[in-house]
Design an enzyme around this catalytic site. Structure first.
Site, PDB file in Angstrom:
ATOM      1  N   GLY A  60       0.828  -1.145  -0.064  1.00 51.99           N
ATOM      2  CA  GLY A  60      -0.068   0.083   0.041  1.00 51.99           C
ATOM      3  C   GLY A  60       0.813   1.247   0.001  1.00 51.99           C
ATOM      4  N   ASN A 108      -8.759   5.095   4.956  1.00 49.82           N
ATOM      5  CA  ASN A 108      -8.146   5.180   3.313  1.00 49.82           C
ATOM      6  C   ASN A 108      -9.598   4.609   2.623  1.00 49.82           C
ATOM      7  OD1 ASN A 108      -7.105   2.906   1.446  1.00 49.82           O
ATOM      8  ND2 ASN A 108      -6.665   2.274   3.488  1.00 49.82           N
ATOM      9  N   PHE A 112      -7.176   0.650  -4.754  1.00 49.01           N
ATOM     10  CA  PHE A 112      -6.481  -0.306  -5.955  1.00 49.01           C
ATOM     11  C   PHE A 112      -5.712   0.843  -6.680  1.00 49.01           C
ATOM     12  CE2 PHE A 112      -7.699  -4.564  -4.801  1.00 49.01           C
ATOM     13  CZ  PHE A 112      -7.191  -4.748  -3.472  1.00 49.01           C
ATOM     14  N   SER A 172      -9.448  -5.868   0.723  1.00 47.88           N
ATOM     15  CA  SER A 172      -9.695  -4.491   0.905  1.00 47.88           C
ATOM     16  C   SER A 172     -11.075  -4.175   0.901  1.00 47.88           C
ATOM     17  CB  SER A 172      -8.852  -3.879  -0.199  1.00 47.88           C
ATOM     18  OG  SER A 172      -9.395  -2.642  -0.633  1.00 47.88           O
ATOM     19  N   ASN A 174     -12.300  -1.469  -0.200  1.00 43.00           N
ATOM     20  CA  ASN A 174     -12.300  -0.384  -1.057  1.00 43.00           C
ATOM     21  C   ASN A 174     -12.677  -0.799  -2.568  1.00 43.00           C
ATOM     22  OD1 ASN A 174     -11.894   1.305   1.216  1.00 43.00           O
ATOM     23  ND2 ASN A 174      -9.724   1.124   1.006  1.00 43.00           N
ATOM     24  N   THR A 175     -12.652  -1.840  -2.824  1.00 39.89           N
ATOM     25  CA  THR A 175     -13.033  -2.704  -4.220  1.00 39.89           C
ATOM     26  C   THR A 175     -14.551  -3.271  -3.971  1.00 39.89           C
ATOM     27  OG1 THR A 175     -10.909  -2.674  -4.929  1.00 39.89           O
ATOM     28  CG2 THR A 175     -12.533  -3.853  -5.889  1.00 39.89           C
ATOM     29  N   LYS A 214      -4.110 -12.612   2.294  1.00 40.87           N
ATOM     30  CA  LYS A 214      -4.255 -11.494   2.891  1.00 40.87           C
ATOM     31  C   LYS A 214      -5.693 -11.141   3.093  1.00 40.87           C
ATOM     32  CE  LYS A 214      -2.872  -6.609   4.074  1.00 40.87           C
ATOM     33  NZ  LYS A 214      -2.132  -5.709   3.666  1.00 40.87           N
ATOM     34  N   ASN A 243      -5.918  -7.063   6.983  1.00 40.59           N
ATOM     35  CA  ASN A 243      -5.896  -5.571   6.255  1.00 40.59           C
ATOM     36  C   ASN A 243      -6.769  -4.712   7.206  1.00 40.59           C
ATOM     37  OD1 ASN A 243      -6.303  -3.834   4.214  1.00 40.59           O
ATOM     38  ND2 ASN A 243      -6.323  -5.394   2.690  1.00 40.59           N
TER      39      ASN A 243
END
Length: 334
Positions: A60, A108, A112, A172, A174-175, A214, A243
């Protein structure tokens, strides 16, 4: 000391601008030969690899592998770059990175953002670094989650010859729908397919590159049990725990606490370490664990080790503490 002086200036800038400036200054300092931190040797063998020390950089910070040599000068035992996707993508709209200094936390929702796997490979080839390099792979945002395996395969095949180990990021927040890959048939298909291809690539290249998963900290005990069983079934080489979290525990009431995205830094330490300990209890040393999440002191790195981690990664802690955190963590770990 130097970072303590620079931090007020950096924190006066927008977080993403400060991130870019810090990396740029680090790279310039490295080129001038004025940036080198000597860290004690404390070798650790994990996943068949000998690490010079057990403290690494989490994915990251250097998504495209453009700062590998400069980051290596700080004394990390290993560096993980990415997350990388098959095609370049801009990530989520700005602003997408928020500091919560009152809690030593960061939120955040980068999404990606990266220059694509081909550019990452060019950057890796240009680096002089000969140490241990992890490459973290993901899927493009516009790839449907049911087609995600194809994206991971593309990245696996392309980075295989350039990585010491490869991390499959399915955690993640964020996707869209990415975390759905952590459960059920989706995880089984992903791990089965990637493991098969990993073994084929090992045969083709006469070189075995470990495959690591992960996961998120926001898992139930049933989730943890299922993931552990899949790791064992498909002989996955390692697990990174964890994560960022979707929880806002520890930042309630502070500015930016309600921003969407993953929370990292001090507030995630207990949650991620509990998750680590739960996996350690189930896996019983059959799958090496990497502890990450909320490490801001050497004592916290040692706590990750005591919970079952062979290696530890840091990222947000560096933003609040500076590069001296690496030395502190190495010194504290046995």
């Amino acid at each position: 000391m130097l970072y303590a002086l620079a931090r007020p200036l950096l924190f006066s800038l927008a977080p993403e601008r400060a991130h870019e400036l810090t990396l740029s200054l680090l790279k310039s300092s490295h080129k001038l030969g004025v940036m080198r931190q000597v860290v004690e040797a404390k070798p650790v063998t994990c996943m068949g690899i000998e690490f010079p020390n057990p403290v690494g950089l989490a994915a990251g910070l250097d998504k495209n592998g453009a700062y590998i040599d400069a980051l290596a000068s700080l004394g990390f035992g290993f560096i993980e770059i990415g997350t990388i996707t098959p095609r370049p993508q801009a990530g989520n709209p700005k602003p997408r990175l928020f500091r919560i200094p009152q809690a030593k936390a960061i939120i955040n929702r980068m999404g990606f953002n990266n220059d694509g796997v081909d550019q990452l490979i060019e950057n890796v080839k240009a680096a002089k670094f000969k140490g241990i390099l992890g490459i973290n792979i993901g899927k493009n945002a516009d790839t449907a989650v049911e087609d995600a395996v194809a994206d991971y395969l593309i990245c696996l095949e392309k980075v295989y010859n350039y990585a010491s180990y490869i991390t499959v990021n399915i955690s993640s927040p964020n996707t869209k729908n990415l975390r759905s890959l952590q459960s059920g048939d989706a995880l089984t298909e992903l791990l089965a397919t990637l493991k098969k291809r990993q073994l084929e690539l090992a045969e083709e290249h006469q070189h075995y590159v470990p495959l690591v998963l992960k996961v998120a900290p926001d898992l139930t005990q049933l989730d943890i049990e299922f993931i552990a069983s899949q790791l064992l079934e498909f002989k996955i080489d390692g697990l990174i725990v964890t994560n960022t979290t979707l929880s806002r525990e520890g930042v309630e009431g502070f500015p930016f606490c309600d921003e969407a995205g993953g929370l990292s830094g001090a507030p995630v330490f207990e949650k991620s370490t509990a998750c680590l300990a739960a996996f350690a209890q189930l896996l019983k040393d059959q799958v090496p664990l990497v502890g990450v999440g909320g490490v801001l002191t050497g004592e916290q790195a040692a706590a990750k080790q005591q919970a079952g981690a062979s290696l530890v990664q840091i990222y947000s802690g560096m933003i609040y503490t500076g590069p001296s955190l690496i030395k502190d963590c190495v010194h504290a770990m046995t």
